[in-house]
Enzyme design. Structure first.
Site, PDB file in Angstrom:
ATOM      1  N   THR A 294      54.722  43.812  31.870  1.00  0.00           N
ATOM      2  CA  THR A 294      56.172  43.584  32.256  1.00  0.00           C
ATOM      3  C   THR A 294      56.171  44.180  32.991  1.00  0.00           C
ATOM      4  O   THR A 294      57.153  44.866  33.710  1.00  0.00           O
ATOM      5  CB  THR A 294      56.269  42.902  31.062  1.00  0.00           C
TER       6      THR A 294
ATOM      7  N   GLY B 272      55.160  47.740  33.677  1.00  0.00           N
ATOM      8  CA  GLY B 272      53.489  47.520  35.505  1.00  0.00           C
ATOM      9  C   GLY B 272      54.475  47.764  37.069  1.00  0.00           C
ATOM     10  O   GLY B 272      54.166  47.827  37.666  1.00  0.00           O
TER      11      GLY B 272
ATOM     12  N   GLU C  45      48.307  51.082  34.954  1.00  0.00           N
ATOM     13  CA  GLU C  45      47.430  50.788  33.740  1.00  0.00           C
ATOM     14  C   GLU C  45      48.328  50.099  32.761  1.00  0.00           C
ATOM     15  O   GLU C  45      49.092  50.298  32.029  1.00  0.00           O
ATOM     16  CB  GLU C  45      46.623  52.242  33.173  1.00  0.00           C
TER      17      GLU C  45
ATOM     18  N   CYS D 203      44.485  49.063  24.357  1.00  0.00           N
ATOM     19  CA  CYS D 203      45.109  47.830  24.785  1.00  0.00           C
ATOM     20  C   CYS D 203      43.347  47.582  25.420  1.00  0.00           C
ATOM     21  O   CYS D 203      43.712  45.972  26.139  1.00  0.00           O
ATOM     22  CB  CYS D 203      45.822  49.092  26.930  1.00  0.00           C
TER      23      CYS D 203
HETATM   24  P1  NAD Z   1      56.254  50.115  27.511  1.00  0.00           P
HETATM   25  O1  NAD Z   1      55.532  48.891  29.209  1.00  0.00           O
HETATM   26  O2  NAD Z   1      56.895  49.464  26.922  1.00  0.00           O
HETATM   27  O3  NAD Z   1      56.607  51.427  27.872  1.00  0.00           O
HETATM   28  C1  NAD Z   1      55.868  52.366  28.504  1.00  0.00           C
HETATM   29  C2  NAD Z   1      56.525  53.554  28.895  1.00  0.00           C
HETATM   30  O4  NAD Z   1      57.062  52.543  29.972  1.00  0.00           O
HETATM   31  C3  NAD Z   1      57.521  54.562  28.046  1.00  0.00           C
HETATM   32  O5  NAD Z   1      57.647  55.575  28.125  1.00  0.00           O
HETATM   33  C4  NAD Z   1      58.630  53.277  28.230  1.00  0.00           C
HETATM   34  O6  NAD Z   1      59.682  54.184  28.222  1.00  0.00           O
HETATM   35  C5  NAD Z   1      58.959  53.668  29.871  1.00  0.00           C
HETATM   36  N1  NAD Z   1      59.647  52.494  30.757  1.00  0.00           N
HETATM   37  C6  NAD Z   1      59.658  51.194  30.265  1.00  0.00           C
HETATM   38  N2  NAD Z   1      61.038  50.070  30.509  1.00  0.00           N
HETATM   39  C7  NAD Z   1      60.612  51.021  32.281  1.00  0.00           C
HETATM   40  C8  NAD Z   1      61.541  51.428  33.723  1.00  0.00           C
HETATM   41  N3  NAD Z   1      62.318  49.974  33.036  1.00  0.00           N
HETATM   42  N4  NAD Z   1      61.357  52.037  33.963  1.00  0.00           N
HETATM   43  C9  NAD Z   1      60.222  53.023  34.005  1.00  0.00           C
HETATM   44  N5  NAD Z   1      60.024  53.034  33.173  1.00  0.00           N
HETATM   45  C10 NAD Z   1      59.700  52.017  31.812  1.00  0.00           C
HETATM   46  O7  NAD Z   1      54.549  49.899  26.527  1.00  0.00           O
HETATM   47  P2  NAD Z   1      53.979  50.475  25.359  1.00  0.00           P
HETATM   48  O8  NAD Z   1      55.159  49.887  23.967  1.00  0.00           O
HETATM   49  O9  NAD Z   1      54.412  51.941  25.440  1.00  0.00           O
HETATM   50  O10 NAD Z   1      52.906  50.474  25.148  1.00  0.00           O
HETATM   51  C11 NAD Z   1      51.725  49.379  24.978  1.00  0.00           C
HETATM   52  C12 NAD Z   1      51.571  48.664  26.587  1.00  0.00           C
HETATM   53  O11 NAD Z   1      50.509  49.553  27.037  1.00  0.00           O
HETATM   54  C13 NAD Z   1      50.310  47.653  25.224  1.00  0.00           C
HETATM   55  O12 NAD Z   1      50.971  46.514  26.790  1.00  0.00           O
HETATM   56  C14 NAD Z   1      48.780  48.217  25.752  1.00  0.00           C
HETATM   57  O13 NAD Z   1      47.582  47.008  26.274  1.00  0.00           O
HETATM   58  C15 NAD Z   1      49.332  49.414  27.482  1.00  0.00           C
HETATM   59  N6  NAD Z   1      48.308  50.394  27.482  1.00  0.00           N
HETATM   60  C16 NAD Z   1      47.918  50.637  28.418  1.00  0.00           C
HETATM   61  C17 NAD Z   1      46.801  51.883  28.533  1.00  0.00           C
HETATM   62  C18 NAD Z   1      45.655  51.727  29.874  1.00  0.00           C
HETATM   63  O14 NAD Z   1      45.184  52.712  29.994  1.00  0.00           O
HETATM   64  N7  NAD Z   1      45.751  50.814  30.647  1.00  0.00           N
HETATM   65  C19 NAD Z   1      46.443  52.246  27.659  1.00  0.00           C
HETATM   66  C20 NAD Z   1      47.366  52.558  26.883  1.00  0.00           C
HETATM   67  C21 NAD Z   1      48.646  50.786  26.481  1.00  0.00           C
END
Ligand code: NAD
Length: 497
Positions: free
Chosen positions: A230, A232, A250, A284
């Protein structure tokens, strides 16, 4: 237990913000790990300006000079590996061996990036004209915003920050608001390693305010985001509005282990257990789907169910714990929602996980593992959406081709493991399933830093992290030099008037 007061690291100085937030232990909310500043729009702007100012002298150093500072950082990581491992477990809940694996992976990345500093960074290409030398060179992009998730609070920031600075960019890291103290410890190590002021800035805060301001800042040239689909997708849209801004996203997965009829049963059961329940399903690359050939389904299900019932849930610092807490109460609610939806959609429950709220669990975010059998049909919530919690479906199928059809039926394409003894079968699966990370006779988890890390479809946008990130944090430029005393053009172009 120590209480850590985190600050923003901006231009080499520790700075507070007008308000703060607390970080607590997900295994015990009474354990307050520390406080962190909630960086304001003004703080974000100050950090971006510091990175912009530092860029010109930083990019003029050689790759080897920059790698030498990263080498100093490696030494500090080694010194502090135990402390970091414990902090990771305390702040994000995963069992101590997983906290340690996170810190070790971070160290491996730092070592790998140090080594990259002495490898070729361009190519010399032959020209059509003998007197010309042509080169492909890499140039840094400028100021890079790194936005990272909580589940690998030390490793993931280093996957993105270190290759960026090695290539001559300067960085603003915003760690997850769930793990600000891990982010702060990294900031302390960056500072101690001697990166010049402004090269690596670390600002703390939540996504909606601090993160959002950072990704929209006009002086940010590129964004490296790791997190949920969401957020991303939203960041991709933000970047698309500004034609100069590059973005790597990612994101999540709805990964699977595919167990074929000739599978080694021990490998199959262990791969499913590790893929489904390590880090309490909060990776992930977690497999929320175990796609099993009907011919071996009965035995496989019996053995996996027995193993899942033995999983010990608890504080990650206690011996023998396989699953720590979920990161927060929202994580518990999400797990409940996915469990309820699966039951509503027709799940046959095999291990009915419950929320744990008594005794040693009273102050944490604990749930038991959930395991169910589900006859495949398209368009179900439970088989398609990432649960990011211990929520695993066993899906019976008729043979390899149906297994891959079911596997491909999600928006995601991150990680896939196939368990088989037949080299023709794994080769066919390799070539017909959609994924960025593929494994044979292994779990869907367990990446190493010198391999590309990323997904296809809605799991990533084609710029895998870790090894391949250098491709993204640099521009590839063509550069041609004429060694003749006249101008001789390619393609037979003439200078005659
Ligand atoms: P998240 O998307 O809630 O948050 C990730 C980061 O984004 C945090 O630092 C958050 O503060 C920031 N963020 C949130 N809203 C934002 C906005 N509007 N603008 C800019 N930054 C914003 O994810 P999470 O709960 O921290 O992590 C879990 C998710 O991450 C799962 O979906 C997991 O699959 C994924 N993940 C992916 C990888 C990969 O390499 N593909 C690795 C680890 C985790």
């Amino acid at each position: 237990m120590s209480h850590i007061e985190a600050k923003n690291l901006i231009n080499g100085k520790w700075q507070s913000s007008s308000s703060t937030f607390q970080s607590t232990n997900p295994a015990d909310s009474r354990d307050i790990i520390g406080t962190a500043p909630l960086a304001t729009a003004e703080d974000v702007n100050t950090a971006v300006m510091a990175a912009k100012n530092a860029y010109h002298s930083w990019k003029d150093l050689s790759w080897v000079n920059r790698a030498e500072i990263i080498d100093r950082f490696c030494e500090l990581m080694k010194r502090d590996l135990d402390d970091l491992s414990q902090l990771i477990t305390r702040e994000c809940g995963k069992p101590f061996n997983e906290g340690r694996a996170d810190a070790v992976e971070a160290l491996h990345m730092a070592q790998y990036v140090t080594g990259l500093g002495r490898l070729p960074i361009g190519q010399v290409i032959s020209s059509e004209v003998p007197a010309k030398d042509a080169y492909i060179l890499r140039k840094p992009k400028g100021v890079i915003a790194c936005i990272t998730p909580w589940n690998f609070p030390v490793a993931i920031p280093l996957w993105v920050v270190l290759p960026s600075v090695l290539a001559g960019n300067t960085v603003i890291l915003k760690p997850s608001e769930e793990t600000p103290i891990c982010g702060h410890r990294l900031a302390e190590l960056f500072h101690e390693a001697g990166f010049p002021p402004g090269v690596i800035n670390v600002i703390q805060g939540n996504g909606e305010t601090t993160g959002d301001t950072l990704v929209k800042h006009p002086d940010v040239a590129a964004i490296l985001f790791t997190g949920s689909r969401t957020v991303g997708k939203y960041i991709q849209q933000v970047a698309a509005k500004e034609n100069h801004k590059f973005v790597v996203t990612e994101m999540g997965g709805k990964n699977a282990c595919i167990i074929l009829e000739d599978a080694n049963m021990d490998i199959a059961v262990n791969a499913a257990l590790l893929s489904g329940y390590k880090t309490s399903g909060q990776r992930c690359v977690t497999s929320g789907r175990i796609i099993v050939d009907k011919k071996i389904e009965k035995e496989f299900t019996k053995r996996l169910t027995e193993q899942v019932k033995k999983i010990k849930v608890g504080n990650g610092m206690s011996d023998g714990v396989f699953m720590g807490p979920l990161i927060n109460k929202e994580g518990v609610e999400k797990w409940k929602k996915h469990r309820d939806m699966a039951i509503k959609e027709g799940a046959e429950v095999l291990v009915d996980g419950k929320e744990l709220t008594d005794g040693e669990y009273a102050h944490g975010n604990f749930v038991e593992p959930f395991l169910y059998r589900f006859e495949y049909r398209p368009d179900t919530f439970c088989l398609r959406e990432e649960a990011f919690s211990p929520h695993v479906a066993i899906i019976p199928v008729d043979g390899m081709e149906e297994a891959v059809k079911v596997y491909n039926d999600t928006e995601y394409g991150l990680s896939m493991a196939v368990i088989t003894e037949d080299y023709r079968k794994w080769r066919w699966v390799r070539d017909h399933a959609d994924y960025g990370l593929g494994y044979v006779n292994l779990p869907s988890i367990g990446a190493e830093v010198h391999l590309p890390f990323g997904g296809v479809k809605s799991s990533g946008n084609g710029h895998p992290g870790a090894e391949s990130i250098l491709e993204f944090v640099t521009h590839r430029i063509a550069f041609t030099v004429n060694h003749s005393e006249e101008i001789i053009m390619a393609q037979g172009l003439s200078t005659k008037l």
